[in-house]
Design a protein around this motif. Structure first.
Motif, mmCIF file in Angstrom:
data_model
loop_
_atom_site.group_PDB
_atom_site.id
_atom_site.type_symbol
_atom_site.label_atom_id
_atom_site.label_comp_id
_atom_site.label_asym_id
_atom_site.label_seq_id
_atom_site.Cartn_x
_atom_site.Cartn_y
_atom_site.Cartn_z
ATOM 1 N N UNK A 1 0.823 -1.206 0.000
ATOM 2 C CA UNK A 1 0.000 0.000 0.000
ATOM 3 C C UNK A 1 0.857 1.256 0.000
ATOM 4 N N UNK A 2 1.888 1.252 0.850
ATOM 5 C CA UNK A 2 2.743 2.426 0.980
ATOM 6 C C UNK A 2 3.569 2.645 -0.292
ATOM 7 N N UNK A 3 4.054 1.568 -0.886
ATOM 8 C CA UNK A 3 4.804 1.692 -2.139
ATOM 9 C C UNK A 3 3.941 2.331 -3.226
ATOM 10 N N UNK A 4 2.700 1.898 -3.301
ATOM 11 C CA UNK A 4 1.791 2.449 -4.309
ATOM 12 C C UNK A 4 1.444 3.909 -4.006
ATOM 13 N N UNK A 5 1.256 4.233 -2.722
ATOM 14 C CA UNK A 5 0.965 5.615 -2.334
ATOM 15 C C UNK A 5 2.096 6.555 -2.762
ATOM 16 N N UNK A 6 3.340 6.047 -2.689
ATOM 17 C CA UNK A 6 4.513 6.858 -3.038
ATOM 18 C C UNK A 6 4.898 6.727 -4.508
ATOM 19 N N UNK A 7 4.118 5.959 -5.256
ATOM 20 C CA UNK A 7 4.363 5.759 -6.687
ATOM 21 C C UNK A 7 5.720 5.108 -6.959
ATOM 22 N N UNK A 8 6.131 4.203 -6.053
ATOM 23 C CA UNK A 8 7.340 3.433 -6.266
ATOM 24 C C UNK A 8 6.991 2.157 -7.023
ATOM 25 N N UNK A 9 7.881 1.750 -7.898
ATOM 26 C CA UNK A 9 7.650 0.512 -8.640
ATOM 27 C C UNK A 9 7.689 -0.677 -7.687
ATOM 28 N N UNK A 10 6.743 -1.592 -7.849
ATOM 29 C CA UNK A 10 6.591 -2.725 -6.941
ATOM 30 C C UNK A 10 6.878 -4.017 -7.692
ATOM 31 N N UNK A 11 7.692 -4.880 -7.110
ATOM 32 C CA UNK A 11 7.986 -6.183 -7.692
ATOM 33 C C UNK A 11 7.594 -7.280 -6.710
ATOM 34 N N UNK A 12 6.776 -8.209 -7.165
ATOM 35 C CA UNK A 12 6.386 -9.353 -6.351
ATOM 36 C C UNK A 12 7.404 -10.476 -6.568
ATOM 37 N N UNK A 13 8.146 -10.802 -5.540
ATOM 38 C CA UNK A 13 9.163 -11.855 -5.634
ATOM 39 C C UNK A 13 8.481 -13.222 -5.528
ATOM 40 N N UNK A 14 8.823 -14.116 -6.430
ATOM 41 C CA UNK A 14 8.192 -15.434 -6.442
ATOM 42 C C UNK A 14 8.834 -16.400 -5.457
ATOM 43 N N UNK A 15 10.162 -16.329 -5.337
ATOM 44 C CA UNK A 15 10.896 -17.283 -4.497
ATOM 45 C C UNK A 15 11.680 -16.533 -3.425
ATOM 46 N N UNK A 16 11.957 -17.167 -2.295
ATOM 47 C CA UNK A 16 12.745 -16.500 -1.248
ATOM 48 C C UNK A 16 14.179 -16.244 -1.696
ATOM 49 N N UNK A 17 14.808 -15.264 -1.075
ATOM 50 C CA UNK A 17 16.239 -15.087 -1.235
ATOM 51 C C UNK A 17 16.950 -16.182 -0.442
ATOM 52 N N UNK A 18 18.064 -16.687 -0.975
ATOM 53 C CA UNK A 18 18.736 -17.818 -0.322
ATOM 54 C C UNK A 18 19.736 -17.372 0.741
ATOM 55 N N UNK A 19 19.959 -16.057 0.872
ATOM 56 C CA UNK A 19 20.848 -15.597 1.937
ATOM 57 C C UNK A 19 20.080 -15.454 3.257
ATOM 58 N N UNK A 20 20.834 -15.411 4.334
ATOM 59 C CA UNK A 20 20.224 -15.320 5.659
ATOM 60 C C UNK A 20 20.269 -13.906 6.202
ATOM 61 N N UNK A 21 19.351 -13.615 7.109
ATOM 62 C CA UNK A 21 19.247 -12.291 7.735
ATOM 63 C C UNK A 21 18.605 -12.496 9.101
ATOM 64 N N UNK A 22 19.290 -12.061 10.171
ATOM 65 C CA UNK A 22 18.787 -12.441 11.495
ATOM 66 C C UNK A 22 17.552 -11.660 11.939
ATOM 67 N N UNK A 23 17.011 -10.802 11.061
ATOM 68 C CA UNK A 23 15.706 -10.198 11.344
ATOM 69 C C UNK A 23 14.633 -11.278 11.428
ATOM 70 N N UNK A 24 14.941 -12.475 10.935
ATOM 71 C CA UNK A 24 14.013 -13.599 11.033
ATOM 72 C C UNK A 24 13.592 -13.897 12.456
ATOM 73 N N UNK A 25 14.461 -13.601 13.424
ATOM 74 C CA UNK A 25 14.080 -13.811 14.822
ATOM 75 C C UNK A 25 12.967 -12.848 15.225
ATOM 76 N N UNK A 26 12.962 -11.660 14.655
ATOM 77 C CA UNK A 26 11.904 -10.686 14.939
ATOM 78 C C UNK A 26 10.578 -11.132 14.318
ATOM 79 N N UNK A 27 10.621 -11.583 13.067
ATOM 80 C CA UNK A 27 9.377 -11.990 12.411
ATOM 81 C C UNK A 27 8.850 -13.316 12.971
ATOM 82 N N UNK A 28 9.679 -14.029 13.727
ATOM 83 C CA UNK A 28 9.196 -15.219 14.441
ATOM 84 C C UNK A 28 8.368 -14.825 15.656
ATOM 85 N N UNK A 29 8.679 -13.675 16.210
ATOM 86 C CA UNK A 29 8.073 -13.266 17.480
ATOM 87 C C UNK A 29 7.024 -12.173 17.351
#
Length: 380
Positions: free
Chosen positions: A305-333
């Motif tokens: 919604x926010x991307x569209x409000x700001x008229x930024x181009x939006x890309x829907x990613x089909x597959x996950x990125x294979x690299x790791x990022x420890x923000x995953x602990x936040x989205x778990x909780x």
């Protein structure tokens, strides 16, 4: 324009003086010095050792949203020759954390000028993302446990994607990544009498072969599992000695936290059974754990919604990125999402010695975070 120039100046300063995971002391001081011009209502220092949080509060109670950036750089020698190149030998910002941090500082300038109508916005400056320890250190800190959030968000710049493009995906955004160390203990012997010892060579070869049978490298298929050998050590350069010990290091990736648990058990059991078969002692340990980022559907919809409000181009990613990022602990909780911010088709890849965060995407990151904060804190 003046505000953006100050942010670019800060970004280049952070780039010039990088610090590796857990050592981000001077980095923190530089950011806090910048924030003195846009003071938060509350500043909590020493989160997870070198991290801290700046909190901007509304006049009335409401929802709380947390935005997180990373403070640390990588142990990579920079080869760029521009004026703001790293002056710390063997250390440089090759993942763009200097830019992510600057974007959060840009959000601080907006929140100071325009406080939330209700609720609170937490800006978390997290240490030690690169070695996977920072999120865990912050979570285990008693001072963080009182900062309950309704939503959490983070972004990551993405070389190879159109500049300022917003990349979103429901469910898994980045993979679970864990690193395995297998230590095999046998017995040394004279190289002319190897039967009197216990050489780990055949066990190492068998483990490598068996691990390869578990790989499912196509991330578009179910049960994605990537098992990458990183380092092997066996014996010494003593040609009269049959080796009596060995070590194998692997990095393991899965697109599911649950699947990763099953893979970990399978690999440990396989290593133990192979070692036993060859009369070797076996010890396994796991390091640098990154949980998969499991994006919440509603949080991703807010990003869209926010991307569209700001008229930024939006890309829907089909597959996950294979690299790791420890923000995953936040989205778990907490409900939340990580999204991508395109940093240019020709920008060098992350973790490459010639990479540099493009300042052209700072304003886009700030606009995304600020509008997301408004969408959540102004919701009744």
């Amino acid at each position: 324009m003046e505000k953006l120039n100050k942010l670019i100046e800060l970004r280049k300063e952070l780039h010039k003086y990088p610090e590796v995971s857990g050592n981000e002391i001077e980095t923190g001081k530089r950011i806090k010095s910048f924030l003195k011009n846009y003071p938060p209502d509350k500043l909590i220092s020493d989160l997870g050792s070198t991290g801290f949080a700046a909190i901007y509060k509304g006049k009335n109670p409401g929802k709380t949203v947390l935005f997180r950036c990373e403070l640390d750089a990588l142990p990579i020698e920079e080869i760029n020759i521009f004026e703001h190149r790293s002056i710390n030998k063997g250390v440089s910002h090759k993942c763009g954390h200097d830019g992510h941090t600057t974007i959060l500082c840009g959000l601080a300038t907006e929140l100071y000028k325009n406080k939330p109508e209700t609720g609170s916005v937490i800006l978390l400056f997290q240490p030690a993302e690169e070695d996977g320890s920072g999120a865990e250190k912050v979570f285990s800190d008693p001072n963080f446990k009182v900062l309950q959030s309704d939503y959490v968000f983070a972004l990551h710049n993405l070389p190879g994607y159109l500049i300022n493009q917003i990349v979103v995906k429901n469910d898994t955004f980045t993979c679970a990544v864990n690193s395995l160390i297998i230590h095999l203990e046998g017995k040394t012997a004279h190289a002319g009498e190897p039967e009197k010892g216990k050489n780990p060579t055949l066990a190492i070869a068998e483990i490598i072969t068996e691990f390869n049978t578990l790989i499912q490298a196509d991330i578009s298929q179910e049960n994605f599992c990537l098992i990458t050998p990183i380092y092997i050590k066996m014996g010494t350069k003593a040609y009269g000695v049959s080796a009596g010990a060995g070590e194998i290091h692997y990095t393991v990736r899965s697109d599911s936290n649950l699947q990763m648990q099953a893979i970990e058990i399978a690999l440990e059991n396989l290593a133990q059974s192979t070692a036993s078969k060859h009369n070797l002692k076996c010890e396994t340990s796991w390091i640098q754990n990154f949980k998969a980022n499991s994006n919440n559907d509603k949080a991703v919809e807010i990003v869209r919604k926010v991307a569209k409000m700001n008229h930024f181009e939006l890309l829907e990613k089909e597959k996950p990125f294979t690299w790791g990022e420890d923000f995953g602990l936040f989205t778990q909780n907490y409900p939340g999402a990580m999204f991508g911010l395109g940093s240019g088709l020709d920008t060098p890849a992350l973790h490459n010695p010639d990479y540099d965060f493009p300042d052209d995407i700072i304003a886009t990151g700030v606009a995304m975070f600020y509008q997301i904060s408004k969408e959540i804190t102004n919701a009744y």
